[in-house]
Design a protein around this motif. Sequence first.
Motif, PDB file in Angstrom:
ATOM      1  N   LYS A 141      10.248   2.771   0.213  1.00 48.77           N
ATOM      2  CA  LYS A 141       9.847   1.356   0.476  1.00 48.77           C
ATOM      3  C   LYS A 141       9.627   0.451  -0.821  1.00 48.77           C
ATOM      4  O   LYS A 141      10.326  -0.793  -0.697  1.00 48.77           O
ATOM      5  CB  LYS A 141       8.493   1.294   0.977  1.00 48.77           C
ATOM      6  N   LYS A 142       9.271   0.991  -2.126  1.00 47.99           N
ATOM      7  CA  LYS A 142       9.292   0.230  -3.100  1.00 47.99           C
ATOM      8  C   LYS A 142      10.778  -0.108  -3.515  1.00 47.99           C
ATOM      9  O   LYS A 142      11.140  -1.186  -3.938  1.00 47.99           O
ATOM     10  CB  LYS A 142       8.604   0.772  -4.264  1.00 47.99           C
ATOM     11  N   VAL A 182       0.115  -2.690  -6.264  1.00 48.48           N
ATOM     12  CA  VAL A 182      -0.361  -2.021  -5.299  1.00 48.48           C
ATOM     13  C   VAL A 182      -1.707  -2.284  -4.677  1.00 48.48           C
ATOM     14  O   VAL A 182      -2.521  -2.682  -5.438  1.00 48.48           O
ATOM     15  CB  VAL A 182      -0.316  -0.698  -5.929  1.00 48.48           C
ATOM     16  N   THR A 235       0.815  -1.132   0.011  1.00 47.96           N
ATOM     17  CA  THR A 235       0.150  -0.226  -0.049  1.00 47.96           C
ATOM     18  C   THR A 235       0.784   1.334  -0.013  1.00 47.96           C
ATOM     19  O   THR A 235       0.440   2.153   0.031  1.00 47.96           O
ATOM     20  CB  THR A 235      -1.001  -0.171   1.164  1.00 47.96           C
ATOM     21  N   GLU A 236       2.311   1.055  -0.081  1.00 48.76           N
ATOM     22  CA  GLU A 236       3.096   2.254   0.087  1.00 48.76           C
ATOM     23  C   GLU A 236       2.979   3.079  -0.902  1.00 48.76           C
ATOM     24  O   GLU A 236       3.193   2.548  -2.233  1.00 48.76           O
ATOM     25  CB  GLU A 236       4.397   1.551   0.243  1.00 48.76           C
ATOM     26  N   SER A 237       2.850   4.247  -0.684  1.00 45.82           N
ATOM     27  CA  SER A 237       3.053   5.163  -1.907  1.00 45.82           C
ATOM     28  C   SER A 237       4.266   5.774  -1.969  1.00 45.82           C
ATOM     29  O   SER A 237       4.742   6.416  -2.792  1.00 45.82           O
ATOM     30  CB  SER A 237       1.837   6.379  -1.906  1.00 45.82           C
ATOM     31  N   ASP A 238       5.203   5.658  -0.817  1.00 40.86           N
ATOM     32  CA  ASP A 238       6.512   6.197  -1.014  1.00 40.86           C
ATOM     33  C   ASP A 238       7.622   5.460  -1.604  1.00 40.86           C
ATOM     34  O   ASP A 238       7.505   4.132  -1.669  1.00 40.86           O
ATOM     35  CB  ASP A 238       6.627   6.782   0.480  1.00 40.86           C
TER      36      ASP A 238
END
Lengths: 759, 121, 154
Positions: B90-91, B104, B84-87
């Motif tokens: 993390k990815k 996502v 759920t990471e949008s930043d």
Amino acid sequence: MDMNEIKEIFFQECEEQLAELEGGLLRLNDGDRDPETVNAVFRAVHSIKGGAGAFGLDDLVSFAHVFETTLECVRSNRLEPSPDVLKVMLKSADVLADLTNAARDGGSVDAERSRALIGELEALARGEVETLARVEAPVAETPASPAPDAGTAIETPAPSSGNNEGFQPIPFSFDDFGDEPALETADEASCVPTCEILFRPRSDLYAKGNEATLLLRDLSRLGDMSIHCDMDSLPPLEEMNPEEAYFSWRISVATDRGEDAVRSVFEFAEWDCDLEVRTVKDEPLATDGGDPDEAPMQPVPFDLSILDDDQGPSIVETESPAVAAVNAAETATAVSQAAAAASRNTAAATAANAQGAAAQTIRVDLDRVDRLINLVGELVINQAMLSQSVVENDSNGVSSINMGLEELQQLTREIQDSVMAIRAQPVKPVFQRMSRIVREIADVTGKSVRLITEGENTEVDKTVIDKLAEPLTHMIRNAVDHGLESPEKREAAGKNPEGTVRLTAKHRSGRIVIELADDGAGINRERVRQKAIDNDLITADQNLSDEEVDNLIFHAGFSTADKISDISGRGVGMDVVKRSIQALGGRISISSKPGHGSVFTMSLPLTLAVLDGMVVTVAGQTLVVPLTAIVETLQPEAAAIHSFGAAQRLISIRNSFCPLVDVGKILNFRASQANPVEGVALLVESEGGGQRALMVDAIQGQRQVVIKSLEANYSHVPGIAAATILGDGRVALILDVDAVVAASRGQSLKPEISLAATG
Amino acid sequence: MKKKVLTVDDSRTIRNMLLVTLNNAGFETIQAEDGIEGLEVLENTRPDVIVTDINMPRLDGFGFIEGVRRNEKYRAIPILVLTTESDAEKKNRARQAGATGWIVKPFDPTKLIDAIERVTA
Amino acid sequence: MTNAVKNLTHGRELIAFRIGDQEFCVNIMSVREIRGWTPATAMPHAPGHVLGVINLRGVVLPIVDLSQRLGMAPAEPTVRHVIIVAQVGAKVVGLLVDAVSDILTVVDENIQPTPNIASEIEKVCARGILAIEGRMICLIDLDALFPDIESEAA
């Protein structure tokens, strides 16, 4: 399983996560700085957000998102979890719980409150960003906007997506394309445009589980494709590193779906390869600008059959360079896998062992457990019946049957205990709910309160737990509202301005004892006494012990608060609490020290499925009286019995007079009162603190009985709480002591009960 | 032959959604609740693809991916990260740890299947 | 043969029993089992026709003296009496009768309306009268007999 069932699972999970969240925040509040505690708190919110997103619960998602962002600041040590921060977070946890409930039950939440909290959370996160900016400048900005990314449907992998901005600017290296311009906008001409792609994987691409072949396959789906594999960098076999990537491809695809579609094929791979994409008109890809000696590229159709499960013939027959290249790529991967197998890394296994196995649990329908409990109840009864008939038929009593029976009895008891243990749950969830109650009422009353819970892992039957929340909530409210003084008064009295409420659970002799202690002012006996006199509960000249005065607060309609606040509610006093505790087969008492606070002690049975009872005879009938109600039993002497008024009789016990209630008469088992001297008196404590002596004919003994519903096939019977089955196989009724005592105040049992039933 | 998918996620909700989605799409699904269990599962079975969450107790997704990539026996298995990471951080960390790709959350069944198809033969 | 088929398709089965010198019957579909009399545990404030409760394999089963319920003389239960365990609404009730006499298969045409001379209670409970081999059997509607149970169950 359908989506509704999964949604149900989601809400169950939310409850667990909310409990985890609150528990973790409270531990942080107590100074716990274990990173795992912060992680668990973060995970709880994160998990709720993830599930909520899947069900389109936007309110929940947006709130959770902001909450999560602030928690992330704590997790990364950028925000100190100070008491002020935790106060906001605990409130946020409450709102999150409200939002979850609203999402499930369709209720509404206090929008104002959640908006305000979102503001506070964002301020906390922002504050962190500002201080951070000074310390270490270019860290990804923490999104402070309440607009949730996760809430907006599905994120597309398109590079332009706002969410991906942070990791978009990946530098490509274009060595092989020489002086070709990196990207060139396509000439908007007719006919299908052709995309030319240079794709040079690095070894990382394979190491991360990507496959050049698969990427080429996906590319081929965009349109007609021709492909050239450049194997120039392939070293001689002896120098070959199986882990290295030696090939690159030049591909041209005729597609009208644009470069974005082409790039999206490489979405997962673009970090680990050199990639160039450009669009040309329907011209063939120019050769590699430089060396004219190089063999001219032969565009060949890309054969995907090698990706089929039964690969084989198709590969052998085709000699095209593309296939060979793909083939070689495959081989490279296979080689790397094989080579790797030699040195086996056992890190994973070690890690697994180190952590140890988590406790194994399964989820079982409560109905199934209840069915099992019922059956075991039958077993207990049957075993008792069998024992009884063996005893009756076997006078010498030393047969092997008897020994077998004893073992059976023990086994039965063990099975029963184990089955009951299945329903046993820790009181933790109820205790956790109380911390929220304390927070809310502390807010309303402007008092500063600290709730300390102990023994929250003490287990008790689920039914008891479910029914415990209400009286406990009420008591907690009372303790904060009436028990604790205002911070100013406390300070004036030399106390810590922050009041303490301590909630404790423990097991004591087969029961659960729950204590609620506050360090407030204690019971104001003068006021209680005056109130009792005003309400005609006692006479002005009546001499009462401190304990008796304290217990007056359990009288119906008694409220000591000068003004009736919203919190304690009008007319709902400690009498209601006492009644609900008694309905659970429990007892409650209070002890108080002026200036030091009060302690409420509740003792409850561990289960509602069985009950410890005294088996008695009344007018030829066998009845069971719950042991919890009985204070003592006595053999009345003629001299102690005094007639009082027309039909009342009192028994004198240690200089006090206690009304005598003939159970047989009140239950209509006999028309006239029995002679007390021929029977036994059970001194019982009843609602309102008063004692009564219940007259029965004889006591048969004490035993644990399995509680059976009368209502299932019949209806509620006034004066009777439930039924049970005794060792002789017959049904015995369990006396409702409070109802009998209440009826003894009026003229008969029936009207009062039926009135209660209709009301 | 059915493709085998290992899913690693601590959320019962997401596990069930994955299970339903993957089974409906004709995959064989094995599930683990955290990274540790995921690595344990891999000791006995070889999935065609792994789908893992990041935030998990005991061993998180980063650690799990690293664990998989370190193990010679199954390091070549494609791993998709559910996030759920949008930043970006993390990815990127997931990629550095060795993730093959990502999905996502909240995932759409088509996208999930699509992503799996992309990384498996 | 033809008769049997006809009965199977159109008929319904009834259990006939005796109370004193009268015969009654109820739909067999509502009968769970038939068992002998065992002493019941009296219940306080119960109406006269409720004899008490017994233990039926762990279930607390109320026993109704059907004779008294139908306005006839109270029964004096003996070991020869039987209890018809019947489903009434959501509840299970034991009906004390003298003896079970027959299982009948009847079609609706066999059932005659209740005569006008019937007492109040029979008007309410009797669904009709059967004339079989010179006997008169009254068909009882259990739901009407225990309206309170019915309403509670609903």
